[in-house]
Design a protein around this motif. Structure first.
Motif, PDB file in Angstrom:
ATOM      1  N   HIS A  65       0.801  -1.223   0.000  1.00  0.00           N
ATOM      2  CA  HIS A  65       0.000   0.000   0.000  1.00  0.00           C
ATOM      3  C   HIS A  65       0.833   1.272   0.000  1.00  0.00           C
ATOM      4  N   ARG A  66       2.140   1.188   0.235  1.00  0.00           N
ATOM      5  CA  ARG A  66       3.001   2.372   0.203  1.00  0.00           C
ATOM      6  C   ARG A  66       3.286   2.839  -1.217  1.00  0.00           C
ATOM      7  N   ASN A  67       3.112   1.941  -2.178  1.00  0.00           N
ATOM      8  CA  ASN A  67       3.409   2.269  -3.576  1.00  0.00           C
ATOM      9  C   ASN A  67       2.282   3.106  -4.178  1.00  0.00           C
ATOM     10  N   LEU A  68       2.639   4.135  -4.943  1.00  0.00           N
ATOM     11  CA  LEU A  68       1.646   5.025  -5.539  1.00  0.00           C
ATOM     12  C   LEU A  68       0.749   4.283  -6.540  1.00  0.00           C
ATOM     13  N   CYS A  69       1.269   3.247  -7.169  1.00  0.00           N
ATOM     14  CA  CYS A  69       0.445   2.434  -8.075  1.00  0.00           C
ATOM     15  C   CYS A  69      -0.675   1.744  -7.301  1.00  0.00           C
ATOM     16  N   TRP A  70      -0.329   1.212  -6.150  1.00  0.00           N
ATOM     17  CA  TRP A  70      -1.311   0.556  -5.275  1.00  0.00           C
ATOM     18  C   TRP A  70      -2.375   1.564  -4.843  1.00  0.00           C
ATOM     19  N   LYS A  71      -1.921   2.761  -4.449  1.00  0.00           N
ATOM     20  CA  LYS A  71      -2.851   3.811  -4.029  1.00  0.00           C
ATOM     21  C   LYS A  71      -3.757   4.236  -5.175  1.00  0.00           C
ATOM     22  N   ALA A  72      -3.217   4.249  -6.402  1.00  0.00           N
ATOM     23  CA  ALA A  72      -4.030   4.593  -7.571  1.00  0.00           C
ATOM     24  C   ALA A  72      -5.133   3.571  -7.780  1.00  0.00           C
ATOM     25  N   ALA A  73      -4.801   2.305  -7.633  1.00  0.00           N
ATOM     26  CA  ALA A  73      -5.806   1.249  -7.787  1.00  0.00           C
ATOM     27  C   ALA A  73      -6.883   1.366  -6.711  1.00  0.00           C
ATOM     28  N   GLU A  74      -6.470   1.682  -5.487  1.00  0.00           N
ATOM     29  CA  GLU A  74      -7.440   1.868  -4.405  1.00  0.00           C
ATOM     30  C   GLU A  74      -8.343   3.064  -4.682  1.00  0.00           C
ATOM     31  N   LEU A  75      -7.765   4.139  -5.219  1.00  0.00           N
ATOM     32  CA  LEU A  75      -8.562   5.308  -5.574  1.00  0.00           C
ATOM     33  C   LEU A  75      -9.597   4.949  -6.636  1.00  0.00           C
ATOM     34  N   PHE A  76      -9.205   4.107  -7.583  1.00  0.00           N
ATOM     35  CA  PHE A  76     -10.126   3.688  -8.645  1.00  0.00           C
ATOM     36  C   PHE A  76     -11.240   2.806  -8.075  1.00  0.00           C
ATOM     37  N   SER A  98       4.698   9.061 -10.222  1.00  0.00           N
ATOM     38  CA  SER A  98       3.452   9.682 -10.690  1.00  0.00           C
ATOM     39  C   SER A  98       3.037   9.130 -12.041  1.00  0.00           C
ATOM     40  N   SER A  99       4.003   8.943 -12.938  1.00  0.00           N
ATOM     41  CA  SER A  99       3.704   8.398 -14.258  1.00  0.00           C
ATOM     42  C   SER A  99       3.217   6.964 -14.146  1.00  0.00           C
ATOM     43  N   ASP A 100       3.811   6.196 -13.229  1.00  0.00           N
ATOM     44  CA  ASP A 100       3.361   4.822 -13.000  1.00  0.00           C
ATOM     45  C   ASP A 100       1.917   4.798 -12.500  1.00  0.00           C
ATOM     46  N   ALA A 101       1.613   5.657 -11.536  1.00  0.00           N
ATOM     47  CA  ALA A 101       0.258   5.719 -10.987  1.00  0.00           C
ATOM     48  C   ALA A 101      -0.746   6.140 -12.054  1.00  0.00           C
ATOM     49  N   ALA A 117     -13.537   7.612 -10.372  1.00  0.00           N
ATOM     50  CA  ALA A 117     -14.420   8.572  -9.702  1.00  0.00           C
ATOM     51  C   ALA A 117     -13.646   9.502  -8.782  1.00  0.00           C
ATOM     52  N   GLY A 118     -12.480   9.075  -8.319  1.00  0.00           N
ATOM     53  CA  GLY A 118     -11.685   9.892  -7.414  1.00  0.00           C
ATOM     54  C   GLY A 118     -10.883  10.951  -8.150  1.00  0.00           C
ATOM     55  N   ASP A 119     -10.365  11.911  -7.412  1.00  0.00           N
ATOM     56  CA  ASP A 119      -9.562  12.997  -7.962  1.00  0.00           C
ATOM     57  C   ASP A 119      -8.093  12.583  -7.953  1.00  0.00           C
ATOM     58  N   SER A 120      -7.510  12.392  -9.125  1.00  0.00           N
ATOM     59  CA  SER A 120      -6.140  11.875  -9.192  1.00  0.00           C
ATOM     60  C   SER A 120      -5.110  12.841  -8.621  1.00  0.00           C
ATOM     61  N   VAL A 121      -5.432  14.129  -8.518  1.00  0.00           N
ATOM     62  CA  VAL A 121      -4.477  15.074  -7.942  1.00  0.00           C
ATOM     63  C   VAL A 121      -4.236  14.757  -6.463  1.00  0.00           C
ATOM     64  N   SER A 122      -5.157  14.017  -5.848  1.00  0.00           N
ATOM     65  CA  SER A 122      -4.976  13.615  -4.452  1.00  0.00           C
ATOM     66  C   SER A 122      -3.798  12.658  -4.295  1.00  0.00           C
ATOM     67  N   LEU A 123      -3.380  12.015  -5.392  1.00  0.00           N
ATOM     68  CA  LEU A 123      -2.228  11.117  -5.375  1.00  0.00           C
ATOM     69  C   LEU A 123      -0.908  11.873  -5.510  1.00  0.00           C
ATOM     70  N   GLY A 124      -0.985  13.121  -5.978  1.00  0.00           N
ATOM     71  CA  GLY A 124       0.217  13.922  -6.198  1.00  0.00           C
ATOM     72  C   GLY A 124      -0.015  14.890  -7.340  1.00  0.00           C
ATOM     73  N   ALA A 125       0.671  16.029  -7.298  1.00  0.00           N
ATOM     74  CA  ALA A 125       0.445  17.094  -8.275  1.00  0.00           C
ATOM     75  C   ALA A 125       0.743  16.670  -9.700  1.00  0.00           C
ATOM     76  N   ASP A 126       1.664  15.703  -9.875  1.00  0.00           N
ATOM     77  CA  ASP A 126       2.069  15.308 -11.226  1.00  0.00           C
ATOM     78  C   ASP A 126       1.194  14.212 -11.838  1.00  0.00           C
ATOM     79  N   VAL A 127       0.324  13.589 -11.053  1.00  0.00           N
ATOM     80  CA  VAL A 127      -0.445  12.461 -11.582  1.00  0.00           C
ATOM     81  C   VAL A 127      -1.411  12.889 -12.694  1.00  0.00           C
ATOM     82  N   PRO A 128      -2.197  13.975 -12.535  1.00  0.00           N
ATOM     83  CA  PRO A 128      -3.101  14.359 -13.631  1.00  0.00           C
ATOM     84  C   PRO A 128      -2.385  14.656 -14.946  1.00  0.00           C
ATOM     85  N   VAL A 129      -1.262  15.367 -14.882  1.00  0.00           N
ATOM     86  CA  VAL A 129      -0.551  15.686 -16.124  1.00  0.00           C
ATOM     87  C   VAL A 129       0.028  14.423 -16.752  1.00  0.00           C
TER      88      VAL A 129
END
Length: 268
Positions: A65-76, A98-101, A117-129
């Motif tokens: 769960h520390r990995n941003l990819c894991w957090k991205a999947a949880e957000l989804f 960020s690119s991985d997520a 449905a979640g806001d990807s910016v919550s994962l980090g400023a670079d995730v949306p871009v």
């Protein structure tokens, strides 16, 4: 069903820090492009969350769960198995995590036929871009994105294999209300870029002085047109007139500094 996705290196050609909100988030104005080199991920539906990592920079990458990819999947909101082939160095200012997520979110959108449905910016400023994956002007805290048509740039990326934590660099920034960029052109980008800047370059060098050495080494290469640091460092880049010249200069630099990570890329 499994989907393989590409997570390209993100390069901040410019990075202007224009303010700071009351909640501590910094306001940015940045021209972001992406390289034709990066990580690869395979994402597949699964009964439970799981993650594996391979590749030259796999060491030290968490697979929970520390990995941003894991957090991205949880957000989804779905369970998947993720395999990451880690080709990009860590904490390098090129948006690896960020690119991985972002790639995981894009893959899951295809797998489950719905947007996140979640806001990807919550994962980090670079995730949306990074979800966009092509030339963008990024403003605000990373949520204001304006796609751009920019000419391809041929560059050499250099990382001295020193990790630079982003919070340390922002903490060292003396002025947090700097001017915004001027409007980027569709052509003649390199000339315009020389008039812009990366406001984090100074504090990053203070945190990791080897960045100055990297910038000097790039500036001494034949035919280099622009030298700058990307993001919060430590990766720096030099821009050249064509890919073959960039490739030759990358070879020369890698030979002179075998302990550095060096790659020639096309940015777009």
């Amino acid at each position: 069903m499994a989907i393989e996705v590409f997570a390209p290196a993100k390069i901040n050609l410019t990075l202007h820090v224009t303010g700071q909100r009351d909640d501590g988030y910094h306001l940015l104005d940045s021209l972001v492009v992406f390289a034709d080199f990066g990580d690869f991920l395979t994402v597949a539906p699964s009964d439970e969350m799981e993650m594996t990592v391979s590749g030259p920079f796999a060491k030290g990458v968490p697979t929970d769960h520390r990995n941003l990819c894991w957090k991205a999947a949880e957000l989804f909101g779905e369970t998947v198995s993720i395999h990451l082939t880690k080709n990009l160095p860590h904490a390098a200012g090129i948006g690896g995590g960020s690119s991985d997520a972002a790639a995981v979110l894009n893959a899951m959108t295809l797998l489950f036929d719905r947007p996140c449905a979640g806001d990807s910016v919550s994962l980090g400023a670079d995730v949306p871009v990074c979800q966009v994956g092509k030339a963008v002007r990024m403003q605000g805290v990373g949520e204001v994105l304006t796609p751009l048509d920019c000419e391809p740039l041929f560059a050499v990326l250099v990382n001295p294999r020193v990790e630079v934590p982003t919070p340390v660099v922002f903490k060292g920034l003396a002025c947090k209300t700097n001017p915004k960029m001027s409007a980027p052109p569709k052509t003649g980008t390199t000339g315009w870029l020389t008039e812009q800047r990366n406001d984090l370059e100074g504090p990053a060098i203070a945190a990791a002085p080897v960045i100055h050495e990297v910038l000097q080494a790039l500036s001494q290469l034949e035919g280099v047109r622009l030298v700058r640091m990307s993001g919060s460092g430590a990766t720096c880049f030099g821009v050249f007139d064509n890919r073959s010249h960039a490739e030759a200069m990358a070879h020369q630099l890698a030979k002179a500094h075998p302990d550095w990570w060096v790659r020639d890329v096309t940015l777009s």
